[in-house]
Write an enzyme that holds these catalytic residues in place. Sequence first.
Site, PDB file in Angstrom:
ATOM      1  N   HIS A 163       0.830  -1.204   0.000  1.00  0.00           N
ATOM      2  CA  HIS A 163       0.000   0.000   0.000  1.00  0.00           C
ATOM      3  C   HIS A 163       0.862   1.250   0.000  1.00  0.00           C
ATOM      4  O   HIS A 163       1.927   1.288   0.618  1.00  0.00           O
ATOM      5  CB  HIS A 163      -0.959   0.008   1.199  1.00  0.00           C
ATOM      6  CG  HIS A 163      -0.294  -0.048   2.541  1.00  0.00           C
ATOM      7  ND1 HIS A 163       0.068   1.092   3.239  1.00  0.00           N
ATOM      8  CD2 HIS A 163       0.067  -1.086   3.334  1.00  0.00           C
ATOM      9  CE1 HIS A 163       0.614   0.749   4.393  1.00  0.00           C
ATOM     10  NE2 HIS A 163       0.636  -0.572   4.477  1.00  0.00           N
ATOM     11  N   GLU A 171       4.336  -5.972   4.326  1.00  0.00           N
ATOM     12  CA  GLU A 171       4.112  -5.385   5.650  1.00  0.00           C
ATOM     13  C   GLU A 171       5.361  -5.531   6.519  1.00  0.00           C
ATOM     14  O   GLU A 171       6.097  -6.527   6.402  1.00  0.00           O
ATOM     15  CB  GLU A 171       2.925  -6.052   6.341  1.00  0.00           C
ATOM     16  CG  GLU A 171       1.581  -5.724   5.729  1.00  0.00           C
ATOM     17  CD  GLU A 171       1.165  -4.273   5.937  1.00  0.00           C
ATOM     18  OE1 GLU A 171       1.763  -3.586   6.785  1.00  0.00           O
ATOM     19  OE2 GLU A 171       0.240  -3.825   5.233  1.00  0.00           O
ATOM     20  N   GLU A 218      -5.237   0.916   2.575  1.00  0.00           N
ATOM     21  CA  GLU A 218      -4.987  -0.184   3.511  1.00  0.00           C
ATOM     22  C   GLU A 218      -5.084   0.297   4.946  1.00  0.00           C
ATOM     23  O   GLU A 218      -5.585  -0.414   5.813  1.00  0.00           O
ATOM     24  CB  GLU A 218      -3.611  -0.791   3.259  1.00  0.00           C
ATOM     25  CG  GLU A 218      -3.391  -2.153   3.922  1.00  0.00           C
ATOM     26  CD  GLU A 218      -2.886  -2.073   5.359  1.00  0.00           C
ATOM     27  OE1 GLU A 218      -2.911  -3.105   6.073  1.00  0.00           O
ATOM     28  OE2 GLU A 218      -2.466  -0.983   5.788  1.00  0.00           O
ATOM     29  N   ASP A 275      -0.599   4.271   0.886  1.00  0.00           N
ATOM     30  CA  ASP A 275      -1.133   5.210   1.869  1.00  0.00           C
ATOM     31  C   ASP A 275      -0.429   5.059   3.212  1.00  0.00           C
ATOM     32  O   ASP A 275       0.075   3.988   3.561  1.00  0.00           O
ATOM     33  CB  ASP A 275      -2.647   5.038   2.033  1.00  0.00           C
ATOM     34  CG  ASP A 275      -3.062   3.643   2.494  1.00  0.00           C
ATOM     35  OD1 ASP A 275      -2.470   2.652   2.008  1.00  0.00           O
ATOM     36  OD2 ASP A 275      -3.968   3.539   3.340  1.00  0.00           O
TER      37      ASP A 275
END
Length: 376
Positions: free
Chosen positions: A67, A163, A134, A69
């Site tokens: 992601h 992640e 996300e 964001d």
Amino acid sequence: MSNSTLTLAQMLIARRSLTPDDDGCQKMIMHRLAGLGFKSDSMTFGEVENLWTRKGSDAPLVCFAGHTDVVPTGPVTQWDSDPFTPVVRDGFLYGRGAADMKTSLAAFVTAIEEFIELHPDHKGSIALLITSDEEGPAVDGTVKVVEALQTRGEMIDYCIVGEPTCTNQLGDTIKNGRRGSLSGNLTVRGIQGHIAYPHLARNPIHTAAPAIAELAQTVWDNGNEYFPATTWHISNIHGGTGATNVIPGEINLLFNFRFSTASTVDSLKARVHEILDRHGLDYELIWELSGKPYLTPRGTLADAVSAAIREVTGIEPELSTTGGTSDGRFIADICQQVVEFGPRNATIHKINESVEVADVERLARIYRLTLENLLL
């Protein structure tokens, strides 16, 4: 590769991509990969921008997911430098998104570039799935891309989500699954009245208390080899008018399950309703499923990532399913093998978020070696 990865990470961090704003991050990645033959599909849903970009049509398909964001910075005055002006200081790269997860995105790109340069005739295909939703509601992001891919019959064989999974040092943890999250909004109704005349009222706090106690003491399952036991916790509870002489007319509770693959959504719901019904409560219960649990047992993908980590760091990674939910829960619907691996998570969402500069190159190398383990 290190300078290239670090430079790209800095360029991404400089974009103020607060959820759901992508602020040009995906276009930057898309244009960079276009020269390698990647075909891109930009998917916008509401305010959310998503990118699906792929090179090749043969199996197996290896996908990197992440992601663009980031979460809000908090008080900027508490940062040692501007959160959107990436700074290298004392061996660390500082900026919002440095760990979660713009360094991973940069490492995806440079790993792919170097892999294709070294192995232009590799088998299979490579893809990236990137969203700007996300950290927020996550309703117009990865889940919508997955639905679009399902509609056109496009499945993924292996997916690595970037992640930040590591705790003490890069390479110590791979997430090979996540618990599910199921929330309930419970209202128990009574009859409001004067507290001096309890026979003319029915106190919902008193009637609900035994059921709440039973729910709190229930063993929902014992977990399994990969997951701890399912947990149930109240997050909010409210009842009453604020006065000391009024029996409330209702009580409201918000609760949440974090559940393993040892339980199902239906089994948890059924047991809660059975307990509430047995206690004779007049109630309304609204459920919200944030995500089902997913699990990738040790196999081709976990072994490929583990081998790459060992080669770069000398560490034997632990497979773990701890922590909150991630977009892996959506990708698991079209991919049987999903793992998460990225940098240390000690500073994510914090003031002065950072990643060790030495880890930037090592992360890209781990991703590149993983591609070699899967596609050569």
